[in-house]
Design an enzyme around this catalytic site. Structure first.
Site, PDB file in Angstrom:
ATOM      1  N   GLY A 171       0.938  -1.308  -0.005  1.00 22.76           N
ATOM      2  CA  GLY A 171       0.079  -0.129   0.005  1.00 22.76           C
ATOM      3  C   GLY A 171       0.875   1.159  -0.013  1.00 22.76           C
ATOM      4  N   ALA A 187      24.088  -7.421  21.700  1.00 25.87           N
ATOM      5  CA  ALA A 187      23.494  -8.184  22.725  1.00 25.87           C
ATOM      6  C   ALA A 187      22.176  -7.614  23.284  1.00 25.87           C
ATOM      7  CB  ALA A 187      24.555  -8.249  24.136  1.00 25.87           C
ATOM      8  N   GLY A 188      21.168  -7.401  22.258  1.00 21.70           N
ATOM      9  CA  GLY A 188      19.746  -6.769  22.548  1.00 21.70           C
ATOM     10  C   GLY A 188      18.913  -7.918  22.638  1.00 21.70           C
ATOM     11  N   GLU A 210      29.129  -6.945  21.665  1.00 17.60           N
ATOM     12  CA  GLU A 210      28.189  -5.992  22.011  1.00 17.60           C
ATOM     13  C   GLU A 210      29.061  -4.398  22.241  1.00 17.60           C
ATOM     14  OE1 GLU A 210      24.884  -4.921  22.619  1.00 17.60           O
ATOM     15  OE2 GLU A 210      25.807  -2.955  23.091  1.00 17.60           O
ATOM     16  N   GLY A 229      19.422  -3.688  16.122  1.00 16.01           N
ATOM     17  CA  GLY A 229      18.326  -2.701  16.154  1.00 16.01           C
ATOM     18  C   GLY A 229      17.490  -2.867  14.916  1.00 16.01           C
ATOM     19  N   ASP A 254       5.834   0.338  15.275  1.00 17.86           N
ATOM     20  CA  ASP A 254       7.370   0.493  15.104  1.00 17.86           C
ATOM     21  C   ASP A 254       7.941   1.763  14.127  1.00 17.86           C
ATOM     22  OD1 ASP A 254       7.738  -1.697  16.495  1.00 17.86           O
ATOM     23  OD2 ASP A 254       8.747  -2.862  14.957  1.00 17.86           O
ATOM     24  N   HIS A 300      -1.232 -20.435  46.705  1.00 17.48           N
ATOM     25  CA  HIS A 300      -0.131 -21.251  47.394  1.00 17.48           C
ATOM     26  C   HIS A 300      -0.149 -22.644  46.645  1.00 17.48           C
ATOM     27  CE1 HIS A 300       3.328 -22.529  49.623  1.00 17.48           C
ATOM     28  NE2 HIS A 300       2.503 -23.587  50.122  1.00 17.48           N
TER      29      HIS A 300
HETATM   30  P1  NAI Z   1      17.943  -3.937  20.450  1.00 23.53           P
HETATM   31  O1  NAI Z   1      17.897  -2.404  20.426  1.00 23.53           O
HETATM   32  O2  NAI Z   1      17.265  -4.557  21.434  1.00 23.53           O
HETATM   33  O3  NAI Z   1      19.583  -4.428  20.657  1.00 23.53           O
HETATM   34  C1  NAI Z   1      20.422  -4.012  19.801  1.00 23.53           C
HETATM   35  C2  NAI Z   1      21.988  -4.209  20.491  1.00 23.53           C
HETATM   36  O4  NAI Z   1      22.799  -3.886  19.363  1.00 23.53           O
HETATM   37  C3  NAI Z   1      22.025  -3.040  21.455  1.00 23.53           C
HETATM   38  O5  NAI Z   1      22.388  -3.671  22.670  1.00 23.53           O
HETATM   39  C4  NAI Z   1      23.256  -1.934  20.854  1.00 23.53           C
HETATM   40  O6  NAI Z   1      23.971  -1.510  21.788  1.00 23.53           O
HETATM   41  C5  NAI Z   1      23.921  -3.198  19.997  1.00 23.53           C
HETATM   42  N1  NAI Z   1      24.339  -2.397  18.868  1.00 23.53           N
HETATM   43  C6  NAI Z   1      24.112  -1.714  18.104  1.00 23.53           C
HETATM   44  N2  NAI Z   1      25.363  -1.372  17.069  1.00 23.53           N
HETATM   45  C7  NAI Z   1      26.135  -2.094  17.183  1.00 23.53           C
HETATM   46  C8  NAI Z   1      27.466  -2.687  16.711  1.00 23.53           C
HETATM   47  N3  NAI Z   1      27.701  -1.913  15.574  1.00 23.53           N
HETATM   48  N4  NAI Z   1      28.431  -3.494  17.235  1.00 23.53           N
HETATM   49  C9  NAI Z   1      27.867  -4.225  18.300  1.00 23.53           C
HETATM   50  N5  NAI Z   1      26.496  -3.973  18.961  1.00 23.53           N
HETATM   51  C10 NAI Z   1      25.754  -2.838  18.592  1.00 23.53           C
HETATM   52  O7  NAI Z   1      17.754  -4.540  19.080  1.00 23.53           O
HETATM   53  P2  NAI Z   1      17.528  -5.930  18.534  1.00 23.53           P
HETATM   54  O8  NAI Z   1      17.978  -6.990  19.331  1.00 23.53           O
HETATM   55  O9  NAI Z   1      18.057  -6.005  17.068  1.00 23.53           O
HETATM   56  O10 NAI Z   1      15.698  -5.894  18.392  1.00 23.53           O
HETATM   57  C11 NAI Z   1      15.286  -5.092  17.537  1.00 23.53           C
HETATM   58  C12 NAI Z   1      13.793  -4.731  18.165  1.00 23.53           C
HETATM   59  O11 NAI Z   1      12.799  -5.668  18.246  1.00 23.53           O
HETATM   60  C13 NAI Z   1      14.098  -4.018  19.532  1.00 23.53           C
HETATM   61  O12 NAI Z   1      13.299  -2.728  19.800  1.00 23.53           O
HETATM   62  C14 NAI Z   1      13.437  -5.174  20.365  1.00 23.53           C
HETATM   63  O13 NAI Z   1      12.711  -4.272  21.395  1.00 23.53           O
HETATM   64  C15 NAI Z   1      12.316  -5.797  19.583  1.00 23.53           C
HETATM   65  N6  NAI Z   1      12.290  -6.933  19.693  1.00 23.53           N
HETATM   66  C16 NAI Z   1      11.585  -7.344  21.073  1.00 23.53           C
HETATM   67  C17 NAI Z   1      11.210  -8.536  21.491  1.00 23.53           C
HETATM   68  C18 NAI Z   1      10.473  -8.979  22.857  1.00 23.53           C
HETATM   69  O14 NAI Z   1       9.891  -8.046  23.167  1.00 23.53           O
HETATM   70  N7  NAI Z   1      10.792  -9.847  23.323  1.00 23.53           N
HETATM   71  C19 NAI Z   1      12.173  -9.690  20.905  1.00 23.53           C
HETATM   72  C20 NAI Z   1      12.733  -9.394  19.659  1.00 23.53           C
HETATM   73  C21 NAI Z   1      12.758  -8.048  19.181  1.00 23.53           C
END
Ligand code: NAI
Length: 474
Positions: free
Chosen positions: A122, A191-192, A213, A280, A321, A453
């Site tokens: 779309g 390590a996200g 990370e 990210g 998002d 409990h």
């Molecule tokens: P994220 O934002 O959670 O983590 C990305 C990590 O990569 C951060 O710790 C950052 O410092 C690191 N980083 C960035 N650039 C880097 C580099 N050049 N070298 C090394 N480290 C680097 O993003 P992620 O894990 O990719 O997830 C994406 C989105 O999806 C997030 O907003 C997350 O909240 C969402 N998501 C949520 C889930 C849940 O609610 N359980 C599950 C999976 C994703």
């Protein structure tokens, strides 16, 4: 002739499909446009969450946890397993089936709620306030006219500069969910949430996992005490974690070589069979034809919205998002519902302070509200109460006693300001804290409520009691 709707939603992820259902429930003639398709070209609504995110990752997390339990935890229960092996193809097949059930569920909900579904991309084709033209690049190509438009186009994984995703060696979240056999060495950049969840899946199945990370602190958004505990546990589990690194050149050939500087600035190299890049995500605005109608983006490329998800164009809204705020499916859903309600003249409301965060590792991590370090930074007087799962009878019976619950309450009023959990079923337990905070409960309110409990939820009550230094089971 163009088909006319009160609301056209662009994007059928959790933000978009929920917005469409709510709008239709409110009596508005609604269409939802979504381009995601299955391998054989069929519609696959549900967005990243359903197709390559929340749902399939939880399916694989469950499968891999079952395998790990069978290999390491069952014997303690007196259950002997001989000849244990993993059939990755079957695991992936099951995951795909779970995804398909969800796709079909959404298509069914559209029918039930009389949402017209259009399969294809779309984009804005022109128009003005009250009559926006939305082109659907499907088969056949159609143009819809909408009084209101809700943009819910989601986000895409961010690639490392110079290391494009090929989903063979360098994997995004999609590729990370479809590795055909367990890699011997798996690298993860970031390590996200994705890195930790996917790293856990493949480690449990036998891969040697190394996570690089950039930030010096682990899980910066979480409560520091929870982050410390998580780092300790994940390291014990065998995830090799390198914090504060600077990733340089990535070379993919037979395997993948990552050159990086470690936290002391020393040059290092990591060679792996597969590399997951989870650093990210970026908002999806390409292909929306936003510029042609003057839809304003902010400096980071998100659709610019006000607190009510209104864009700069009249009757054009954006949720999930593709706008500011946490990239969480449930945040997108709340915004989708709120936008639909506002279009219908009602009062939609999203409380950003009570959006729960969950990381589905083992132990799970979940929180809502402020962290202890935020309260300190803001100079808020608070009291903390904590209770370990080690002292919870149900956790002992489960054989899962890692972690704790921590309550943070206002020092004067006792109002709950934040709740942080690392431990079994944290994703479910956090709901009590969200309800409590929405109802502006005090920690004493939770402490005085009867909890079943034996249940893990007693750890919530005990942590609330701990705020007043009166735990019963510790
Ligand atoms: P994220 O934002 O959670 O983590 C990305 C990590 O990569 C951060 O710790 C950052 O410092 C690191 N980083 C960035 N650039 C880097 C580099 N050049 N070298 C090394 N480290 C680097 O993003 P992620 O894990 O990719 O997830 C994406 C989105 O999806 C997030 O907003 C997350 O909240 C969402 N998501 C949520 C889930 C849940 O609610 N359980 C599950 C999976 C994703």
């Amino acid at each position: 002739m163009a088909k006319t709707f009160d609301v056209v939603v662009i994007g059928g992820g959790p933000g978009g499909y929920i917005a469409a259902i709510r709008a239709a429930q409110l009596g508005l003639a609604t269409a939802c446009v979504d381009e995601w398709k299955t391998a054989d070209g069929k519609p696959a609504p549900g967005g990243t969450c359903t197709n390559v995110g929340c749902i399939p990752s939880k399916a694989l997390l469950q499968s891999s946890e079952n395998y790990e339990h069978a290999g390491h935890a069952f014997s303690e229960h007196g259950i002997q397993v001989k000849g244990l092996s993993v059939d990755v193809a079957q695991m992936l097949k099951r995951k795909d089936r779970v995804v398909r059930q969800n796709n079909e569920g959404i298509l069914y909900l559209f029918k039930k709620n009389k949402v017209a579904f259009y399969h294809g991309r779309g984009s804005f084709a022109g128009g003005s306030a009250g009559a926006w033209d939305i082109k659907v690049a499907g088969k056949p190509e159609e143009t819809l006219t909408a009084k209101h438009v809700i943009v819910a186009t989601g986000s895409s994984p961010r690639a490392l500069p110079g290391a494009a995703f090929d989903n063979k060696l360098i994997l995004d979240n999609d590729g990370a969910l479809a590795i055909p056999e367990v890699p011997r060495r798996l690298g993860v950049i970031g390590a996200g949430v994705v890195g930790l969840e996917m790293g856990s899946v493949w480690r449990r199945l036998g891969a040697e996992v190394t996570i690089l990370e950039a930030l010096p602190a682990f899980l910066g958004a979480a409560d520091e005490q929870v982050a410390r505990e998580a780092l300790k546990v994940f390291t014990q589990q065998g995830l090799a974690m390198h914090m504060g690194v600077k990733v340089g050149r990535v070379t993919a050939g037979k395997d993948v070589k990552v050159e990086y500087a470690d936290s002391d600035g020393k040059a290092q190299a990591l060679t792996v069979d597969k590399l997951i890049v989870s650093i990210g995500r970026v908002p999806n605005t390409d292909g929306l034809n936003a510029a042609a109608v003057g839809l304003k983006l902010d400096e980071r490329g998100f659709v610019a919205v006000d607190g009510d998800c209104r864009t700069n164009l009249p009757n054009v809204w954006a949720v999930g998002d593709v706008v500011r705020g946490p990239m969480l499916a449930h945040k997108a859903e709340e915004e989708g519902v709120a936008a639909a309600e506002r279009i219908a003249g009602k009062h939609g409301h999203v409380d950003f302070n009570t959006i729960p965060w969950v990381i589905y590792t083992s132990p799970e991590i979940a929180w809502v509200g402020k962290t202890e370090q935020q309260l300190k930074d803001e100079g808020v007087k608070y009291r903390a109460g904590q209770f370990p799962f080690m002292a919870n009878g149900r956790a002992r019976a489960l054989g899962d006693t890692t972690g704790f619950v921590k309550f943070l309450a206002d020092g004067k009023t006792d109002r709950i300001l934040g709740v942080h959990i690392i431990g079994p079923m944290a994703s479910e337990l956090i709901a009590e804290a969200v309800v409590a905070m929405e109802f502006r409960a005090s920690s004493e309110d939770i402490a005085l409520i009867c909890h079943a409990h034996p249940s893990l939820s007693e750890a919530m009550k005990e942590a609330a009691l701990a705020v007043h230094k009166r735990t019963l089971n510790l």
